[in-house]
Design a protein around this motif. Structure first.
Motif, PDB file in Angstrom:
ATOM      1  N   ARG A   1      -8.291 -21.165 -16.430  1.00 10.66           N
ATOM      2  CA  ARG A   1      -7.236 -21.404 -17.419  1.00 10.66           C
ATOM      3  C   ARG A   1      -7.717 -22.352 -18.515  1.00 10.66           C
ATOM      4  O   ARG A   1      -6.978 -22.600 -19.470  1.00 10.66           O
TER       5      ARG A   1
ATOM      6  N   ILE B   1       6.718 -27.494 -27.924  1.00 12.61           N
ATOM      7  CA  ILE B   1       5.752 -27.426 -26.844  1.00 12.61           C
ATOM      8  C   ILE B   1       4.730 -26.350 -27.145  1.00 12.61           C
ATOM      9  O   ILE B   1       4.985 -25.427 -27.919  1.00 12.61           O
ATOM     10  N   THR B   2       3.577 -26.476 -26.547  1.00 17.83           N
ATOM     11  CA  THR B   2       2.592 -25.412 -26.684  1.00 17.83           C
ATOM     12  C   THR B   2       2.426 -24.747 -25.329  1.00 17.83           C
ATOM     13  O   THR B   2       2.504 -25.396 -24.296  1.00 17.83           O
ATOM     14  N   ALA B   3       2.247 -23.452 -25.364  1.00 18.52           N
ATOM     15  CA  ALA B   3       2.089 -22.709 -24.116  1.00 18.52           C
ATOM     16  C   ALA B   3       0.754 -22.006 -24.129  1.00 18.52           C
ATOM     17  O   ALA B   3       0.217 -21.688 -25.182  1.00 18.52           O
ATOM     18  N   GLU B   4       0.220 -21.791 -22.931  1.00 20.54           N
ATOM     19  CA  GLU B   4      -1.024 -21.027 -22.841  1.00 20.54           C
ATOM     20  C   GLU B   4      -0.748 -19.607 -23.302  1.00 20.54           C
ATOM     21  O   GLU B   4       0.341 -19.072 -23.101  1.00 20.54           O
TER      22      GLU B   4
ATOM     23  N   ASP C   1       7.646 -23.859 -12.813  1.00 17.49           N
ATOM     24  CA  ASP C   1       6.791 -25.002 -13.116  1.00 17.49           C
ATOM     25  C   ASP C   1       6.749 -25.230 -14.620  1.00 17.49           C
ATOM     26  O   ASP C   1       6.976 -24.314 -15.402  1.00 17.49           O
ATOM     27  N   VAL C   2       6.382 -26.445 -15.001  1.00 11.76           N
ATOM     28  CA  VAL C   2       6.499 -26.810 -16.418  1.00 11.76           C
ATOM     29  C   VAL C   2       5.561 -25.992 -17.310  1.00 11.76           C
ATOM     30  O   VAL C   2       5.945 -25.576 -18.407  1.00 11.76           O
ATOM     31  N   THR C   3       4.371 -25.664 -16.829  1.00 10.81           N
ATOM     32  CA  THR C   3       3.476 -24.873 -17.686  1.00 10.81           C
ATOM     33  C   THR C   3       3.983 -23.437 -17.807  1.00 10.81           C
ATOM     34  O   THR C   3       3.820 -22.801 -18.851  1.00 10.81           O
TER      35      THR C   3
ATOM     36  N   SER D   1       3.154 -29.139 -22.280  1.00 10.87           N
ATOM     37  CA  SER D   1       4.135 -28.128 -21.871  1.00 10.87           C
ATOM     38  C   SER D   1       5.519 -28.713 -21.664  1.00 10.87           C
ATOM     39  O   SER D   1       6.499 -27.985 -21.612  1.00 10.87           O
TER      40      SER D   1
ATOM     41  N   GLN E   1       7.215 -22.642 -17.513  1.00  6.06           N
ATOM     42  CA  GLN E   1       8.411 -22.779 -18.337  1.00  6.06           C
ATOM     43  C   GLN E   1       8.040 -22.729 -19.813  1.00  6.06           C
ATOM     44  O   GLN E   1       8.706 -22.058 -20.602  1.00  6.06           O
ATOM     45  N   ALA E   2       6.953 -23.419 -20.161  1.00  7.12           N
ATOM     46  CA  ALA E   2       6.525 -23.427 -21.563  1.00  7.12           C
ATOM     47  C   ALA E   2       6.269 -22.003 -22.034  1.00  7.12           C
ATOM     48  O   ALA E   2       6.652 -21.624 -23.150  1.00  7.12           O
ATOM     49  N   GLN E   3       5.645 -21.207 -21.173  1.00  7.78           N
ATOM     50  CA  GLN E   3       5.351 -19.827 -21.577  1.00  7.78           C
ATOM     51  C   GLN E   3       6.617 -18.996 -21.719  1.00  7.78           C
ATOM     52  O   GLN E   3       6.754 -18.204 -22.655  1.00  7.78           O
TER      53      GLN E   3
ATOM     54  N   LEU F   1       9.663 -20.049 -22.348  1.00  9.55           N
ATOM     55  CA  LEU F   1      10.426 -20.484 -23.516  1.00  9.55           C
ATOM     56  C   LEU F   1       9.810 -19.927 -24.799  1.00  9.55           C
ATOM     57  O   LEU F   1      10.521 -19.468 -25.694  1.00  9.55           O
TER      58      LEU F   1
ATOM     59  N   GLU G   1       2.173 -29.309  -9.977  1.00  6.96           N
ATOM     60  CA  GLU G   1       3.100 -28.193  -9.943  1.00  6.96           C
ATOM     61  C   GLU G   1       3.160 -27.621  -8.539  1.00  6.96           C
ATOM     62  O   GLU G   1       2.434 -28.053  -7.647  1.00  6.96           O
TER      63      GLU G   1
END
Lengths: 339, 638
Positions: free
Chosen positions: A291, A267-270, B493-495, A258, B497-499, B501, A50
């Motif tokens: 994290r 998708i799963t998010a933190e 960033d994709v992580t 993600s 973005q996941a949050q 969304l 990233e």
């Protein structure tokens, strides 16, 4: 493994740092920290990460746009820095670079002919009719019409401009192409065209690719091996299929879960806000530990080394690597029959 | 070059200045050929003749010299000195600026500190000092003025160079084997040349004034040589009894400098890319509406199911009028949105998805944007018919936007909390304190940790994901019924973005807000949208429930677009490229816009407009022979 074409050991780049006049150490940003990577001839190594993970700094050091603070890069056994000192063109003849933004990497006030002529003149010593012939040949190789030579960059679409960027890199007749997010600025339909072209060129000219991207799915389609970077370090490296089927590092698993796949599983998010550690004051241990759901005390002591796991060429920098298959994959999705 | 001259000629003042300057320069050039009296021939018997006297059109000065002749010869000298001094200053100053800006670091520091020292002296004092050292005389005055003006060029050119030296094409040139000198001359110089010309054109006038000033003080042209400044200086003593001796050279200086400055401003406006793109033309507060007659291709698309629509867009047309060309960005778009529904608007760049979204609340910049037809029904009224006052009450209130880049949509100098408070108090009668409390609540609602502290931070102190959360909080501020999210996660960033969304999904469930979600990413669509509308060349080509549409696209374009996307975990699926490019928006073909790229095209695809037809279930497609379900052997035609 035979002798790798590119052998990167302990590569480090620190911005700032050093000591002030009074001898007080100044804070430095560790953009790339002790990266070890090998690339075999003819291989495509994907580098995923990233923003802020150091992948672009790594790329710039490989082509000589930036100078490492430590470690070394060997090209076919020769030290790159020594090579550069002897002949500043030697490096550019072997390793070339394709930029992310196709339009800003072309000088708006120069015709395509002059843009393509520069590497041919300065790196390959061509002139006169041989130069013109080679320019025509290069345009043909990247599927552009010969009359484009007298146009200016703003007359091209993003995909065409990226082809010109690729033609310029090929003009130097390099062995290695470092592709820094080459399709990220393009629309998906154009992206597919450029990926197809890159595949063809690799076979045609026996190239070795370093393909850098933040897009996992793009990297997966084009790479044989993939290295995942986080906060300046390689955290996992494996053959592409293995990385996606059995990711070992929790960060790789997070990345995979993600990424939204069309028709794929949710998708799963933190749950907590994901923030990178302060680059001026990095934590002593694993940078991902704050994290990481599985982090333990040992993770916070020292950065875990990149160690080989069982199974061909799979390495991960994790004290407690995940084992077993990754559950969510496109095989369970609702888009059948697309192959 | 022709375009530049045309632009220049369109600016009336600049054209006037140009013509005047041309006349003056011509006059100065042909002066030696004119039947003039000898400018330095004195005739004390004939001194101080008024203008229009016999043999002396403009009279004579205190030594009986012909003023007309001296004026023209003086004009020659002033022009030559002014232009020469400008060129010298431009050459030296630009070189310093280029070198300092390109090499940066210590070189830059040394050079620019020297320039700063030069600037620290009052310029006239510096010029005086230089003349004092070199001795009076026209050439020395020229040197003095050139040196005094070097900093001006050095600073301007350095600024322009710095912004270019870090562009990617300079790196590319380096990798092409070019050395520093070559890069400076062939890559950077052509790009800063407009800046040099602009600086030059705006300084020549000033330089002529300075030359005149030095001559006026007796440090420039030495008697008996005529020069506009020295003529002025000599005439000054007789300003009471013979005003014309001083007034005429003064007038000449005025005309000369004015003409140069008018032309210089014109040159600047014509060359400055920012001004060229219309940055100075203030956009209207709402998009201009000028309904034209459009042939309506589609029937009003009713909401599937029973619920009444929250938003109903009917045959929307938005054009961009640039010069004589009309670019049809949105070309008859109709769709509707149910309460608590998320509709995805998907397309590639240039498909018109963002313009559609911006047109709904009249946010397309005008000029050049014009809404040329259609209706946007929202809560029983047509948003396009509202005046700006009523529209402002809807914007950010019932309908809110979330944009792609929160860094450019948040004000960089205002704390995020204060920006939220402003958004709240624009639409709600809240006290500052209550608004602050609500702002902190909102930040908590979008899951920003430690909202109280974050509220007092500036946008640059937050990460990209946090900023987008603030953008979402701002959209939520007034409990909108509809949120229009324009690529809200593309820059993330994709992580992260996941949050974001997940957050959007959760908020929609909790608040019952409808969302119009604009994106190019089918993966994202698949995560958040109930229904999807695919756009191509300003039209919707297919609409339907997300999972059905993704699994079995009916329009050939949709299917090929989906097949372009590499799929994670499926490396054997080689993305199939779509050959060709979308049609230009100012030359849309008749019939199907995708026909030229479609491998299933038939002659009738190009005959007349093709309507959006119901295909099956809640699905509609703009194709005369929609595709059937995908089979394992490939798709068959319906």
């Amino acid at each position: 493994m035979p002798e790798p074409l590119l052998d990167i050991t302990g590569l480090t780049r620190t911005f700032g740092g050093g000591r002030s006049l009074l001898g007080i150490p100044k804070p430095g940003v560790h953009a790339v920290q002790r990266v070890d990577l090998q690339v075999a001839r003819g291989e495509t190594l994907g580098i995923v990460g990233e923003s802020g993970c150091g992948k672009s700094t790594l790329a710039r050091m490989l082509v000589g746009l930036d100078t490492p603070s430590g470690g070394e890069i060997r090209f076919a056994g020769e030290d790159l820095q020594a090579m550069r000192r002897l002949d500043r063109h030697a490096l550019s003849r072997r390793i070339q670079y394709v930029f992310q933004d196709p339009l800003s990497s072309l000088n708006p006030r120069m015709r395509i002919r002059d843009i393509l002529a520069a590497p041919l003149k300065h790196l390959r010593g061509l002139s006169g009719r041989a130069l013109d012939a080679r320019i025509a040949e290069l345009l043909e190789v990247v599927n552009l019409r010969p009359e484009f030579v007298s146009r200016y960059p703003h007359e091209f679409s993003g995909g065409q401009a990226q082809r010109i960027g690729i033609a310029r890199a090929l003009a130097a007749e390099p062995d290695v192409l470092v592709l820094d997010e080459p399709v990220s600025a393009l629309d998906v339909s154009v992206q597919a065209q450029v990926l197809k072209l890159l595949r063809r060129l690799k076979a045609e000219f026996d190239l070795t690719y370093l393909f850098i991207s933040h897009d996992l799915s793009v990297v997966e389609t084009i790479s044989q091996r993939i290295a995942v970077m986080y906060f300046g370090r390689v955290v996992e490296e494996a053959p592409a299929r293995r990385l996606f089927s059995q990711p070992a590092h929790p960060y790789t698993r997070l990345l995979l879960s993600s990424a939204p796949v069309p028709g794929g599983p949710p998708i799963t998010a933190e749950s907590t806000a994901a923030e990178l550690p302060d680059p001026l004051d990095p934590p002593p241990g694993c940078a991902f530990a704050p994290r990481c759901p599985k982090a333990r005390d040992a993770c916070r002591q020292a950065p875990p080394p990149l160690e080989a796991l069982s199974g061909g060429g799979h390495r991960a920098a994790c004290l407690y690597p995940e084992r077993g298959a990754w559950q969510a994959s496109a095989s369970t999705t609702a888009t059948p029959g697309a192959s | 070059m022709m375009a530049f001259l045309k632009l220049l000629a369109r600016n009336r003042l600049a054209a006037f200045g140009g013509i005047l300057l041309l006349a003056l320069v011509l006059l100065a050039l042909i002066t030696p050929l004119l039947p003039l009296l000898e400018p330095n021939a004195t005739n004390p018997a004939n001194r101080l003749q008024p203008p229009l006297s016999d043999g002396h059109w403009l009279g004579t000065d205190q030594l009986g010299r012909d003023i007309l002749s001296r004026l023209l010869w003086g004009l020659r000298v002033s022009l030559a000195v002014g232009i020469a001094a400008s060129l010298v200053a431009a050459l030296i100053g630009s070189t310093i600026g280029l070198v300092a800006g390109y090499f940066g670091g210590r070189t830059d520091n040394t050079l620019m500190r020297g320039i700063d020292m030069l600037m620290a002296f009052p310029y006239i004092l510096l010029a005086l000092a230089i003349v004092a050292v070199l001795g009076p005389g026209l050439m020395n005055a020229l040197y003095a003025i050139a040196i005094v003006n070097i900093p001006f060029f050095a600073r301007n050119i350095r600024g322009a160079t710095v912004s270019i030296a870090h562009r990617e094409f300079v790196d590319a040139a380096r990798l092409s084997g070019k050395g520093d000198l070559r890069i400076l001359v062939s890559e950077i110089l052509p790009n800063v040349l407009p800046v040099i010309v602009i600086t030059l054109s705006t300084t020549v006038g000033w330089m002529i004034l300075e030359t005149a000033g030095l001559s006026f003080l007796g440090l420039g042209a030495q008697p008996p040589q005529a020069d506009l400044g020295s003529m002025l200086g000599e005439g000054r003593r007789m300003i009471i009894n013979a005003p014309h001796v001083a007034t005429l050279p003064g007038l000449a200086i005025f005309l000369l400098v004015m003409s140069i400055n008018l032309l210089g401003d014109g040159v600047r406006d014509a060359l400055d890319p920012r001004l060229k793109s219309g940055a100075l033309s203030r956009p209207a507060p709402m998009t201009r509406l000028r309904r034209r007659q459009h042939v309506k291709v589609d029937d009003v698309v009713r909401v599937p199911g029973q619920a009444s629509a929250l938003l109903e867009v009917d045959d929307l047309h938005t054009d961009f009028e640039v010069g004589r060309e009309t670019y049809r960005a949105v070309n008859g778009v109709s769709f509707s949105l149910k309460p608590n529904e998320c509709l995805g608007l998907v397309g590639e760049s240039g498909s018109g998805k963002s313009v559609t979204a911006l047109s709904l609340l009249g946010l397309v910049a005008s000029p050049p944007g014009v809404i040329s037809g259609g209706h946007v029904h929202f809560q029983g009224r047509d948003l396009l018919d509202l005046g700006i006052r009523e529209l402002r009450r809807v914007r950010g209130n019932q309908v809110a936007y979330v944009f792609q880049d929160p860094l450019s949509t948040l004000h960089p100098l205002i704390k995020v909390g204060d920006q939220l408070i402003e958004a709240l108090r624009t639409h709600q009668p809240l006290s500052r304190q209550a608004a602050h409390q609500r702002a902190v609540e909102l930040l908590g609602q979008v899951r920003i940790p430690n909202p109280e502290r974050r509220a007092s931070q500036y946008p640059h102190e937050l990460s990209g994901g946090m900023r987008q959360r603030v953008g979402i909080a701002m959209a939520l501020a007034n409990d909108p019924q509809l949120i229009i999210a324009d690529e809200p996660t593309t820059a993330l960033d994709v992580t992260v973005q996941a949050q974001i969304l997940t957050l959007l999904k959760r908020l929609r469930e909790a608040q019952g807000t409808s969302v119009l979600f604009i994106t190019h990413d089918f993966g994202v669509v698949s995560q958040v949208c109930d229904r999807v509308a695919v756009m191509y060349a300003g039209r919707i080509v297919e609409v339907g429930p997300t999972q059905e549409l993704l699994a079995n696209p009916r329009h050939p374009y949709t299917r090929r677009l989906i097949d372009c996307v590499p799929r994670l975990g499926d490396p054997d699926h080689e993305p199939a490229a779509i050959p060709g490019l979308p049609p230009a928006a100012n030359a849309l073909p008749s019939g199907c816009a995708f026909a030229d790229r479609c491998d299933l095209v038939e002659p009738r695809c190009r005959e007349g407009e093709i309507a959006l037809i119901a295909s099956d279930g809640e699905r509609q497609v703009r194709c005369i022979k929609p595709l059937a379900n995908r089979t394992t052997t490939g798709a068959a035609h319906a």
